[in-house]
Design a protein around this motif. Structure first.
Motif, PDB file in Angstrom:
ATOM      1  N   LEU A 319       6.639  38.060 -13.624  1.00 23.48           N
ATOM      2  CA  LEU A 319       7.680  38.841 -14.291  1.00 23.48           C
ATOM      3  C   LEU A 319       9.038  38.180 -14.098  1.00 23.48           C
ATOM      4  O   LEU A 319       9.834  38.080 -15.047  1.00 23.48           O
ATOM      5  N   GLY A 320       9.317  37.720 -12.874  1.00 25.73           N
ATOM      6  CA  GLY A 320      10.578  37.024 -12.639  1.00 25.73           C
ATOM      7  C   GLY A 320      10.704  35.775 -13.490  1.00 25.73           C
ATOM      8  O   GLY A 320      11.765  35.478 -14.048  1.00 25.73           O
ATOM      9  N   SER A 321       9.617  35.022 -13.627  1.00 22.80           N
ATOM     10  CA  SER A 321       9.635  33.805 -14.445  1.00 22.80           C
ATOM     11  C   SER A 321       9.892  34.129 -15.912  1.00 22.80           C
ATOM     12  O   SER A 321      10.648  33.429 -16.598  1.00 22.80           O
ATOM     13  N   LEU A 322       9.253  35.197 -16.396  1.00 19.89           N
ATOM     14  CA  LEU A 322       9.461  35.601 -17.794  1.00 19.89           C
ATOM     15  C   LEU A 322      10.913  36.009 -18.022  1.00 19.89           C
ATOM     16  O   LEU A 322      11.541  35.619 -19.024  1.00 19.89           O
ATOM     17  N   LEU A 323      11.482  36.804 -17.127  1.00 19.93           N
ATOM     18  CA  LEU A 323      12.871  37.241 -17.276  1.00 19.93           C
ATOM     19  C   LEU A 323      13.818  36.059 -17.208  1.00 19.93           C
ATOM     20  O   LEU A 323      14.847  36.027 -17.894  1.00 19.93           O
ATOM     21  N   GLN A 324      13.458  35.084 -16.404  1.00 21.61           N
ATOM     22  CA  GLN A 324      14.260  33.866 -16.332  1.00 21.61           C
ATOM     23  C   GLN A 324      14.166  33.096 -17.649  1.00 21.61           C
ATOM     24  O   GLN A 324      15.170  32.603 -18.171  1.00 21.61           O
ATOM     25  N   ASP A 325      12.958  33.013 -18.192  1.00 24.96           N
ATOM     26  CA  ASP A 325      12.765  32.325 -19.473  1.00 24.96           C
ATOM     27  C   ASP A 325      13.552  32.982 -20.601  1.00 24.96           C
ATOM     28  O   ASP A 325      13.936  32.322 -21.567  1.00 24.96           O
ATOM     29  N   THR A 326      13.739  34.288 -20.506  1.00 22.77           N
ATOM     30  CA  THR A 326      14.421  35.026 -21.576  1.00 22.77           C
ATOM     31  C   THR A 326      15.880  35.300 -21.215  1.00 22.77           C
ATOM     32  O   THR A 326      16.486  36.258 -21.699  1.00 22.77           O
ATOM     33  N   ASN A 327      16.428  34.427 -20.344  1.00 23.68           N
ATOM     34  CA  ASN A 327      17.864  34.416 -20.029  1.00 23.68           C
ATOM     35  C   ASN A 327      18.369  35.730 -19.440  1.00 23.68           C
ATOM     36  O   ASN A 327      19.431  36.236 -19.811  1.00 23.68           O
ATOM     37  N   ARG A 328      17.589  36.271 -18.501  1.00 22.93           N
ATOM     38  CA  ARG A 328      18.024  37.480 -17.792  1.00 22.93           C
ATOM     39  C   ARG A 328      17.945  37.230 -16.290  1.00 22.93           C
ATOM     40  O   ARG A 328      17.149  37.832 -15.577  1.00 22.93           O
ATOM     41  N   PRO A 334      15.660  39.584  -8.423  1.00 18.20           N
ATOM     42  CA  PRO A 334      15.001  40.476  -7.463  1.00 18.20           C
ATOM     43  C   PRO A 334      13.490  40.312  -7.419  1.00 18.20           C
ATOM     44  O   PRO A 334      12.876  40.419  -6.348  1.00 18.20           O
ATOM     45  N   HIS A 335      12.877  40.044  -8.572  1.00 16.61           N
ATOM     46  CA  HIS A 335      11.421  39.884  -8.595  1.00 16.61           C
ATOM     47  C   HIS A 335      11.000  38.596  -7.900  1.00 16.61           C
ATOM     48  O   HIS A 335      10.003  38.575  -7.160  1.00 16.61           O
ATOM     49  N   LEU A 336      11.754  37.516  -8.108  1.00 20.73           N
ATOM     50  CA  LEU A 336      11.400  36.267  -7.446  1.00 20.73           C
ATOM     51  C   LEU A 336      11.610  36.374  -5.940  1.00 20.73           C
ATOM     52  O   LEU A 336      10.810  35.858  -5.152  1.00 20.73           O
ATOM     53  N   ARG A 337      12.671  37.071  -5.531  1.00 23.01           N
ATOM     54  CA  ARG A 337      12.893  37.247  -4.093  1.00 23.01           C
ATOM     55  C   ARG A 337      11.802  38.138  -3.483  1.00 23.01           C
ATOM     56  O   ARG A 337      11.318  37.877  -2.377  1.00 23.01           O
ATOM     57  N   THR A 338      11.426  39.188  -4.210  1.00 28.16           N
ATOM     58  CA  THR A 338      10.355  40.053  -3.714  1.00 28.16           C
ATOM     59  C   THR A 338       9.057  39.267  -3.571  1.00 28.16           C
ATOM     60  O   THR A 338       8.313  39.435  -2.592  1.00 28.16           O
ATOM     61  N   ASP A 345       4.684  31.710   1.212  1.00 30.05           N
ATOM     62  CA  ASP A 345       4.230  30.369   0.809  1.00 30.05           C
ATOM     63  C   ASP A 345       4.121  30.228  -0.712  1.00 30.05           C
ATOM     64  O   ASP A 345       3.489  29.295  -1.218  1.00 30.05           O
ATOM     65  N   ASN A 346       4.775  31.131  -1.456  1.00 25.53           N
ATOM     66  CA  ASN A 346       4.697  31.136  -2.919  1.00 25.53           C
ATOM     67  C   ASN A 346       5.643  30.079  -3.473  1.00 25.53           C
ATOM     68  O   ASN A 346       6.840  30.322  -3.686  1.00 25.53           O
ATOM     69  N   TRP A 347       5.108  28.888  -3.737  1.00 25.85           N
ATOM     70  CA  TRP A 347       5.945  27.778  -4.190  1.00 25.85           C
ATOM     71  C   TRP A 347       6.551  28.037  -5.565  1.00 25.85           C
ATOM     72  O   TRP A 347       7.718  27.692  -5.808  1.00 25.85           O
ATOM     73  N   ILE A 348       5.810  28.616  -6.482  1.00 26.13           N
ATOM     74  CA  ILE A 348       6.333  28.843  -7.827  1.00 26.13           C
ATOM     75  C   ILE A 348       7.562  29.742  -7.780  1.00 26.13           C
ATOM     76  O   ILE A 348       8.573  29.477  -8.436  1.00 26.13           O
ATOM     77  N   ALA A 349       7.486  30.816  -6.988  1.00 29.16           N
ATOM     78  CA  ALA A 349       8.639  31.709  -6.871  1.00 29.16           C
ATOM     79  C   ALA A 349       9.826  30.965  -6.266  1.00 29.16           C
ATOM     80  O   ALA A 349      10.967  31.117  -6.729  1.00 29.16           O
ATOM     81  N   ALA A 350       9.591  30.168  -5.239  1.00 34.92           N
ATOM     82  CA  ALA A 350      10.682  29.406  -4.615  1.00 34.92           C
ATOM     83  C   ALA A 350      11.273  28.402  -5.592  1.00 34.92           C
ATOM     84  O   ALA A 350      12.504  28.259  -5.698  1.00 34.92           O
ATOM     85  N   HIS A 351      10.428  27.715  -6.309  1.00 30.96           N
ATOM     86  CA  HIS A 351      10.885  26.708  -7.267  1.00 30.96           C
ATOM     87  C   HIS A 351      11.708  27.349  -8.383  1.00 30.96           C
ATOM     88  O   HIS A 351      12.801  26.864  -8.731  1.00 30.96           O
ATOM     89  N   ASN A 352      11.223  28.441  -8.926  1.00 30.82           N
ATOM     90  CA  ASN A 352      11.950  29.094 -10.009  1.00 30.82           C
ATOM     91  C   ASN A 352      13.247  29.730  -9.524  1.00 30.82           C
ATOM     92  O   ASN A 352      14.258  29.731 -10.228  1.00 30.82           O
ATOM     93  N   LEU A 353      13.216  30.296  -8.314  1.00 23.06           N
ATOM     94  CA  LEU A 353      14.442  30.881  -7.771  1.00 23.06           C
ATOM     95  C   LEU A 353      15.477  29.789  -7.520  1.00 23.06           C
ATOM     96  O   LEU A 353      16.685  30.003  -7.735  1.00 23.06           O
ATOM     97  N   GLU A 454      14.543  22.302 -15.434  1.00 24.35           N
ATOM     98  CA  GLU A 454      13.140  22.592 -15.114  1.00 24.35           C
ATOM     99  C   GLU A 454      13.077  24.013 -14.583  1.00 24.35           C
ATOM    100  O   GLU A 454      12.712  24.273 -13.455  1.00 24.35           O
ATOM    101  N   ALA A 455      13.467  24.946 -15.444  1.00 23.85           N
ATOM    102  CA  ALA A 455      13.676  26.309 -14.966  1.00 23.85           C
ATOM    103  C   ALA A 455      12.403  27.111 -14.792  1.00 23.85           C
ATOM    104  O   ALA A 455      12.399  28.099 -14.083  1.00 23.85           O
TER     105      ALA A 455
END
Length: 468
Positions: A319-328, A334-338, A345-353, A454-455
């Motif tokens: 959900l955080g990645s989608l909101l990021q993709d749609t410029n929000r 908050p979703h990526l931090r959660t 160890d969630n690399w995707i969340a860390a990378h996107n954040l 590379e968002a």
């Protein structure tokens, strides 16, 4: 029935003979004749209660069995009473009846077996285990009890103990498909995949259209990355049971790994329809739809997944990645931090954040998260690029670390145009004559005037999250 057999003892003997021969109607009729003359006949009351229990009338059964116990307390009647009470969902009273039976006859195995089966429903797993062990000490060759003991141990994630119980059940009853299937599951939980596969295939040899065993085998094949085989077996499970949600979900994951995303989406849609309250299916479908660009529908599904399971890290990540993709970014953060709090160890969340924070120019926070991402995945070119991009964005004057990071990324992935392009861009800040920039451009035939962003994670990365 001849008149000279009208003595209660003779009539009861005849009723028992009919009952043992499977003629319950005649047995009940004789019991009623006895009770018409001798209302307190313990045997007739007990037998009639048992017949009524077998015929689906636990209320009448309870009445007659209690009448029997009022005359002659015994362990067998108390055990039958407990069954009548259990079928009325009166578990407290059922347990009390079984404990009275055991008090009357501690060696009565059936009472201990019944109590062992009842206590898990009462939440008393320790008591249930004690009764299972006592019952099996009295009757060590009861395959069914070994099987149910194994099932209870499985629910407690005691897979090694469950394995021993299932092995005993299979040894005692080799033709029991359910026991072989459960044995396969226990082997699978212990990561003994070859033995698990053998057990599942044995279960299917015994019962070829055994949907649960087909699903279990298909899941094992998926976990072993034997995707083509998994697909075939899972489709067979769905032919037997079209509403088998677990098989449908795993088929979706399998098709996704085979690159057949449209079919995977359909499998996930079917899973969501079958199990609308399953967060995993909502997340998987949402992730694939997001990759396909169907952001509105995907967002609804991912929000539903988070609502159903607030502790679902993968759903927060997607959900955080989608909101990021749609410029929000404010909604995405908050979703990526959660996600990172739930799964450090969630690399995707860390990378996107990292990229989100860099894009909103919060460079110090971005650097801290980028270094965390690099520590999580030190063999990923993207980890080095992410941190290097943050350091370039900070414009601190010293780009040596960023340049080294880009070069490490290229060493890990020589074909990464992003790493080459961003290295070229960073070199323009430190080059004296442009020669080193030109030398970097030549191998990839690319020139850029700003860093390549590379968002968001790649489709492959999102697919991994979808299958979590």
């Amino acid at each position: 029935m001849q008149e000279l057999q009208e003595k209660p003892a003779d009539l009861f003997a005849a009723a028992m003979a009919d009952f043992r021969a499977g003629n319950r109607v005649q047995a009940a009729s004789i019991c009623r004749r006895i009770l018409a003359k001798t209302a307190a006949h313990a045997g007739a009351n007990h037998l009639l209660g048992v017949v009524q229990l077998l015929d689906g009338d636990p209320v009448s059964a309870e009445s007659h069995i209690r009448a029997s116990l009022a005359v002659t307390p015994n362990a067998e009647a108390e055990t039958d009473l407990s069954l009548a009470l259990r079928r009325q969902n009166r578990l407290d009273e059922a347990e009390a009846a079984l404990r009275r039976a055991i008090a009357l006859d501690p060696q009565f195995a059936l009472a201990r077996k019944s109590l062992a089966r009842l206590l898990p429903e009462r939440g008393d797993l320790a008591g249930a285990e004690a009764e299972f062990r006592a019952a099996l000490a009295l009757d060590p060759n009861d395959a069914e009890m070994h099987f149910h003991f194994g099932r209870m141990l499985t629910q407690q994630a005691r897979h090694a103990d469950a394995l021993a119980a299932f092995e005993r059940a299979v040894a005692l009853h080799p033709s029991w498909a359910e026991a072989s299937n459960s044995l396969g599951s226990a082997f699978g939980e212990l990561n003994r995949r070859d033995e698990a596969e053998t057990a599942f295939r044995r279960a299917l040899a015994l019962r070829p259209r055994f949907a649960e065993a087909l699903c279990n085998l298909g899941t094992l094949l998926f976990d072993s990355r034997r995707f083509d085989e998994a697909q075939t077996v899972l489709r067979a499970a769905l032919e037997v049971n079209p509403d088998f949600a677990s098989a449908c979900f795993t088929l979706g994951k399998t098709l996704n790994h085979l690159g057949r995303s449209e079919e995977a989406i359909e499998a996930y849609r079917r899973t969501v329809k079958l199990t609308p309250d399953a967060a995993g299916a909502q997340n998987a479908l949402g992730a694939l739809l997001a990759e396909a660009g169907s952001f509105t529908e995907a967002e609804g599904l991912l929000r539903r997944a988070v609502e159903l399971n607030p502790g679902f890290a993968a759903a927060h990540t997607n959900l955080g990645s989608l909101l990021q993709d749609t410029n929000r970014p404010a909604e995405a953060e908050p979703h990526l931090r959660t996600a990172l709090e739930l799964a450090p160890d969630n690399w995707i969340a860390a990378h996107n954040l990292t990229n989100l924070l860099r894009n909103v120019r919060r460079f110090d926070e971005a650097e801290a998260i980028a270094r965390r991402a690099l520590a999580l995945k030190p063999n990923s070119a993207d980890s080095y690029i992410g941190l290097a991009n943050v350091l370039v964005g900070k414009a601190s004057g010293d780009l040596s670390e960023a340049l080294n990071l880009y070069r490490k990324a290229i060493a890990l992935d020589p074909d990464s145009l992003m790493a080459h392009a961003n290295l070229c861009y960073a070199l323009t800040f430190v080059s004296f004559d442009g020669r080193d920039v030109f030398e970097e451009i030549v191998p990839v035939l690319v020139f850029v005037s700003a860093p390549v962003d590379e968002a968001t994670p790649s489709a492959t990365e999102l697919a991994v999250v979808a299958c979590a």
